[in-house]
Design an enzyme around this catalytic site. Structure first.
Site, PDB file in Angstrom:
ATOM      1  N   ASP A 193       2.883   1.022  15.629  1.00  0.00           N
ATOM      2  CA  ASP A 193       3.778  -0.015  15.085  1.00  0.00           C
ATOM      3  C   ASP A 193       3.191  -0.719  13.857  1.00  0.00           C
ATOM      4  O   ASP A 193       2.116  -1.301  13.935  1.00  0.00           O
ATOM      5  CB  ASP A 193       4.006  -1.031  16.222  1.00  0.00           C
ATOM      6  CG  ASP A 193       4.863  -2.221  15.837  1.00  0.00           C
ATOM      7  OD1 ASP A 193       5.555  -2.167  14.807  1.00  0.00           O
ATOM      8  OD2 ASP A 193       4.861  -3.208  16.612  1.00  0.00           O
ATOM      9  N   HIS A 366       4.779  -8.536  17.349  1.00  0.00           N
ATOM     10  CA  HIS A 366       4.064  -7.362  16.841  1.00  0.00           C
ATOM     11  C   HIS A 366       2.612  -7.713  16.510  1.00  0.00           C
ATOM     12  O   HIS A 366       2.319  -8.811  16.081  1.00  0.00           O
ATOM     13  CB  HIS A 366       4.757  -6.830  15.585  1.00  0.00           C
ATOM     14  CG  HIS A 366       6.191  -6.486  15.806  1.00  0.00           C
ATOM     15  ND1 HIS A 366       6.599  -5.231  16.180  1.00  0.00           N
ATOM     16  CD2 HIS A 366       7.294  -7.239  15.748  1.00  0.00           C
ATOM     17  CE1 HIS A 366       7.911  -5.215  16.308  1.00  0.00           C
ATOM     18  NE2 HIS A 366       8.360  -6.429  16.058  1.00  0.00           N
TER      19      HIS A 366
END
Ligand SMILES: [Zn+2]
Ligand SMILES: [Zn+2]
Length: 552
Positions: A193, A366
């Site tokens: 990610d 994130h």
């Protein structure tokens, strides 16, 4: 060990934020990872949603063994209701993710055709040549997983969306032990990610938001209205916990928020102590400082409850002086101006508004740079591909990987449609299959292409002019004067003379024609030519010109 190479093809989410989707192909098996949507950019006029282009998959339909979903965010599940009828493959996910998928599929009335299979957050299953193992990751929604994929050429780790919060609201932190253990066995490829690869350091813990919410609940003089994504179940939990602590009752406002709260409670992902959740009909007479509303609208979506409240257009709820509105979400790029307008309206009506720039009311889900590097260090992959992000995010993430020892030639910066072929020894991007955006507009999916959007842009820039002419069927001669109707081009009163002149110009142009039955193609082109030139000279604008002919 297989002789064949493994193919990895991102169909969305690389070079953009949203519509994540990836295909992995080995011999006669394809697995699909995620099927998300993207919110349209400002240039995509009138488009509701954007979904991945699955032409490649449709050509190989019989090879598709399943769709594996990492978590329940829109950018990972949002395209399913549109793609499922065509893809027709079973969907593997954790339980909460499945609940969120069902809510979506039900909305589009395609739930009954779907085959949904639940896998526990550390569960395993096999799809053809792929043996897939979930591992729990911490993200802004419970039941998020990454994937460990055992393939004939080696082990692949797909991070899903993740961060390394050691004090998350729900469930366990990211399962680093399992990854470290795998790292010693040798991992062929890590897909990780990149959404927040620009940010140095560590992402802050969800716990921080809990503390801020506590502070707001105890000190707000009146009602508190919290808005967030309906899928941010852990945030909703934090609101409930904090409200309970300070003896406020929680009212859930809006259909989608209610649907998700009901489902998540039923599945055990939301826990409200008795008497904390309340129905709107219990609101009357309650002291303002005992009330919390939870609702959607954190992105300024025009039909959301918060925007209707801000516009004094909500049936049950309007702002009272002394209300505190908490916007607990990051603006999705492109939505900033909608959100700002909503915040302005709320302030105007006497509310105090708290949003990410002025208070710690949101942390994102994130990992930042240190977390990304830690994952690479633990997994120690031979090859590395940054996923989920715009090109700069992918590029920075690739550099981070190189800084912790992944050789540059083993790092692949891929974009949507690129085909990466790997085996135990080597990897190479060998091709790019054409992918394009698939637009959802109203009820239709995919029938809007570049041409329609170009027309919309043209209309929005310089407007349009419709020309109506009547011709004699036998002689081809013009009958009467042409009519002109324009929209969005010029002020018709102020430019009356110019429009009149253009009518004369058309009449003159068509009169020169030979005495023969009218050829529509010729006349159409002629009218457009003459008017384009004339209008451009007069106004420096290029309206869309639409001639209509009636034969009499
Ligand atoms: Zn996510
Ligand atoms: Zn995501």
């Amino acid at each position: 060990m297989g002789e064949q190479k493994l193919r990895i093809i991102p169909l969305g989410g690389l070079s953009e934020i949203g519509k994540n989707m990836m295909a992995m192909e080995y011999e006669d098996d394809i697995i699909v990872i995620d099927a998300g949507l993207m919110f349209p950019g400002a240039e995509m006029l009138g488009i509701d949603l954007v979904i991945p282009d699955i032409s490649y998959l449709l050509e190989k339909q019989e090879k598709i063994r399943g769709i594996v979903i990492t978590h329940g965010h829109e950018d990972h599940i949002g395209a399913l209701p549109y793609l499922l009828p065509q893809l027709n493959a079973p969907i593997y996910s954790t339980r909460l993710t499945q609940g969120l998928i069902s809510v979506k599929l039900k909305e589009r009335k395609v739930l009954s055709e779907a085959k949904l299979i639940t896998i526990p957050p550390s569960g395993q299953f096999t799809l053809g040549n792929f043996k897939i193992e979930f591992f729990p990751v911490c993200h802004s929604i419970p039941d998020s997983v990454g994937l460990i994929i055992h393939t004939p050429v080696g082990i692949i780790v797909h991070s899903g969306d993740f961060k390394l919060d050691y004090t998350p609201v729900h469930g366990k932190p990211t399962d680093l032990a399992r990854l470290a253990q795998l790292g010693t066995q040798g991992i062929l490829l890590l897909l990780s990610d990149s959404t927040y690869a620009e940010l140095p350091g560590y992402t802050q813990s969800e716990k921080l938001v809990g503390e801020t919410l506590d502070h707001i609940m105890v000190s707000a003089p009146g009602r508190v209205i919290v808005t967030t994504f309906s899928s941010l179940v852990s945030r909703i939990q934090q609101v409930i916990d904090s409200a309970a602590k300070f003896e406020r009752r929680v009212f859930v406002v809006g259909r989608s928020m209610n649907d998700i709260v009901r489902m998540a409670t039923e599945f055990g992902y939301l826990n409200a102590p008795d008497g904390v959740l309340a129905r709107l009909d219990e609101l009357k007479g309650m002291p303002h400082n005992k009330v919390v509303f939870v609702t959607t609208g954190s992105q300024g979506e025009p039909t959301s409850a918060l925007v209707r409240i801000a516009n004094r257009d909500h049936r049950q709820l309007h702002i009272i002086r002394g209300d505190t509105v908490v916007i607990s979400a990051t603006p999705i790029p492109g939505n900033e101006s909608l959100i700002n307008r909503t915040v302005d309206m709320l302030f105007k009506q006497g509310a105090q508004v708290l949003y990410d720039k002025v208070a710690d009311v949101h942390v994102h889900g994130h990992g930042s740079q240190e977390e990304l590097k830690l994952l690479i260090n633990l997994v120690k992959p031979k090859f590395f591909v940054p996923i989920h992000g715009e090109y700069r995010h992918l590029s920075i993430h690739a550099t981070l990987a190189q800084s912790v020892g992944i050789p540059r030639e083993n790092t692949f910066l891929m974009e949507d449609g690129d085909v990466l072929e790997i085996d135990q020894q080597s990897g190479k991007i060998i091709d790019n299959i054409a992918t394009s955006n698939v637009y959802v507009d109203g009820l239709s999916v995919g029938d809007i292409g570049g041409v329609v959007l170009r027309d919309r842009r043209m209309l929005s820039r310089d407007g349009m002019v419709v020309v109506i002419i009547a011709l004699n069927r036998q002689t081809g001669k013009l009958i009467g004067r042409p009519d002109i109707v324009s929209r969005g081009f010029v002020d018709t009163r102020e430019s009356k003379d110019m429009l009149e002149e253009s009518r004369t110009l058309i009449a003159r142009t068509l009169d020169h024609g030979p005495n023969r039955p009218a050829d529509w193609g010729y006349i159409n082109a002629k009218i457009r030519d003459v008017l384009h030139k004339f209008y451009y000279e007069q106004t420096k604008r290029r309206p869309m010109i639409l001639p209509f002919m009636v034969k009499v």
